[in-house]
Write an enzyme that holds these catalytic residues in place. Structure first.
Site: not given
Length: 639
Positions: A543, A553
């Protein structure tokens, strides 16, 4: 029954067929020479061209020839259709840094006119610039129908046998029927071809009807009720019982006068009639000849599907429903330990194994409190100062452990309740992951990290890298060898990983999973408050994180292990600090609970956005639901 072995019907059928074959052979011969069949490309070559593979080779060749502008154009053209190709991403970033490369060289040499016009039209539409929207959407519709015809013509190639080792060759009529149905199915799929933007996997739903939907509204806004009514009538050919559009038609008849004839566009009438004729033949073949068919259209009338196939369709739906119940039953055997939490994606939906997404793990107010913790910790400094990310120069990186949060609370730099919430929210996530993946088998924390990544505004131009490159959490990924080596310096003791998101008011930053090649994206997860994505830490789940190109974020990164000896020691110390705090305060837990309640920390459900109905409502601007969906997908485009 059926016709006799020979007779007038054969001449009527095959006469035009033979004449057309003669015409095509003549045309091919005049263009390609005496043996046109020798020029037919194989299926593998055609697929390479569909994926724009030649441009990958061209960019290397042009670069070696020192023709930089042509190399850049070739590279960009390939990348548009293959946005997940990480090596090309890096190459393009290098091109952007090279002196002498013109900015207009980054152009798509295979750009499709209808997509350029469609996106421009939707942009004008969303900005309430309806005159410009009408012009571009009409252009898009014309170009899309033209592209559809070209696609359909290409379907008339040689038959592609799915089973090359078929023991018995079909007879004349079986062979003709099989090839003809293959051509019809190919033609039907062309609507998906033109409705799929280069680089995307999924097609835009109802691509042709959606043009008419948008156009009728836009024409109405600019005062052209005649064309608005024409578009509405055309739309009703696809959805004849759509109540909002029928209401609009009544309105147009009233405004224009009952004597004014309103008819659908001739080209749309032809499109629908031809498509229905083809579907009828295909469904006959499905019912009687054992063919299969994935209908690409949502508007196919129910009465066109044979009754016995409707039954099968209902059986499939019941089977799917039963499978859902089975999954729910399985989850009951390992129940989630908190109410209100929803499993929104499982391994099957994420095209992998040992993957899951939970929503509503945190409330909005809890997310805000944890974001306040990151802000207060940043202002306090002391080990939490923003620094360049270790993975990219385009982002700043901040990280806070549970022990550091407790120490900052001790010093009065952050609120005790926020620090405690950090500890509690991470423990809540651990219990959820444990109950889902390993019920009855203890999961320990390996590491807990509250991380914020902030885009460096002045360094986003031409950016093509990732916020976090593709990796696995407990082994060293070797994409060339298709292997993942579970050995140091990898954290080989990690068994499961989790990310608990706190916000979504930024651009980019989504999580994505890939195959072992680190290039083929299999699933993506958009961050939002209270969303927890969890997965096993091994080679089955490579990932990465898309670039954060604007904003900040924040998320809680969580790693778990079955190994007690590798349990997180900082967490033990943090819990000791919290217990010490409890001893020092008079009934601290009650006060903190009251404070938490006051700040709205509860497990109440977040509002779930409602999915809009497919067509339109004349009380609402059509396309608003689709626009929202495109915004949700935007992270995929902004690599």
């Amino acid at each position: 029954g059926g016709p006799p072995p020979a007779g007038p019907w054969e001449a009527a059928l095959f006469g035009p067929v033979l004449q057309r074959a003669d015409c095509l052979q003549h045309c091919l011969g005049s263009r390609l020479g005496a043996a046109p069949s020798a020029h037919r490309a194989s299926l593998a070559i055609r697929r390479d061209f569909e994926r724009r593979e030649p441009y990958n080779y061209l960019q290397v060749a042009f670069f070696q020839l020192k023709k930089l502008d042509q190399a850049v154009s070739a590279a960009h053209t390939f990348f548009v259709a293959n946005p997940q190709h990480l090596q090309m991403r890096e190459d393009i970033e290098k091109y952007r840094r090279m002196s002498g490369v013109k900015s207009d060289s980054f152009r798509d040499l295979e750009a499709t006119p209808h997509w350029e016009a469609y996106e421009a039209g939707v942009q004008h539409y969303n900005a309430d610039e309806y005159l410009q929207a009408v012009a571009r959407l009409e252009e898009s519709l014309t170009e899309a129908l033209s592209a559809l015809e070209e696609c359909r013509a290409l379907c008339e190639g040689p038959r592609e046998d799915e089973d090359e080792e078929e023991e018995m060759q079909p007879g004349l009529y079986e062979a003709i029927a099989g090839h003809y149905i293959q051509v019809l199915k190919c033609r039907q799929q062309c609507v998906l071809e033109i409705a799929t933007k280069p680089g995307r996997i999924s097609a835009t739903e109802d691509f042709i009807p959606s043009h008419l939907d948008l156009l009728q509204f836009a024409y109405n806004q600019v005062g052209n009720q005649v064309l608005a009514a024409e578009c509405a009538a055309s739309y009703l050919l696809f959805y004849p019982v759509d109540e909002p559009m029928l209401e609009k038609m009544k309105q147009y008849h009233t405004e224009l006068g009952e004597d004014t004839a309103v008819t659908a566009r001739e080209i749309i009438q032809h499109y629908v009639q031809r498509s229905l004729m083809e579907k009828k033949l295909i469904y006959y073949a499905v019912e009687h000849l054992g063919e299969s068919f994935d209908d690409p259209d949502l508007w196919t009338p129910d009465e066109l599907i044979p009754e016995n196939l409707k039954g099968k369709h209902r059986e499939d739906q019941e089977k799917q429903k039963q499978e859902t119940l089975d999954v729910e039953e399985m989850q009951k055997r390992g129940p989630l330990p908190f109410e209100g939490i929803a499993v929104t994606m499982d391994s099957h939906q994420m095209n992998g194994t040992q993957r899951v997404v939970f929503d509503r793990v945190l409330t909005e107010s809890e997310c805000k409190d944890l974001l306040r913790l990151t802000k207060a910790a940043g202002e306090a400094g002391d080990g939490y100062r923003a620094r360049r990310s270790p993975h990219t120069p385009h982002e700043r990186f901040e990280g806070l452990t549970v022990l550091k949060a407790m120490q900052l609370a001790q010093n009065g730099d952050v609120d005790w309740r926020d620090a405690k919430l950090f500890l509690q929210a991470s423990e809540k996530s651990r219990k959820i992951v444990e109950s889902y993946f390993t019920p009855g088998k203890k999961l320990h924390f390996s590491f807990t990290h509250l991380v914020c990544r902030t885009a460096v505004d002045e360094e986003q131009g031409g950016r093509m890298d990732l916020s976090h490159p593709v990796h696995a959490d407990n082994c060293l990924l070797d994409p060339e060898g298709q292997e993942c080596w579970r050995e140091p310096p990898a954290y080989v003791y990690r068994d499961y990983s989790g990310i608990l998101y706190l916000n979504d008011d930024f651009q980019g930053g989504g999580l994505f999973f890939t195959e072992m090649d680190t290039v083929t994206v299999t699933a993506e997860v958009r961050p939002k408050c209270g969303r927890l994505v969890a997965f096993s830490s091994g080679k089955e789940n490579p990932h990465g994180v898309w670039a954060v190109s604007r904003g900040r974020r924040c998320a809680m990164a969580l790693w778990y292990t079955h190994s007690r000896e590798h349990a997180e020691q900082e967490r033990v110390k943090a819990e000791e600090v919290m217990q010490q705090r409890a001893v020092e305060q008079d009934q601290p837990n009650r006060g903190e609970r009251q404070g938490a309640d006051h700040s709205g920390r509860s497990s109440s459900e977040l509002p779930v956005p409602s999915g809009g109905a497919r067509p339109v409502s004349w009380r609402h601007k059509p396309g608003s639901d689709r626009t929202q969906r495109s915004k949700e997908l935007r992270t995929r485009d902004e690599f």
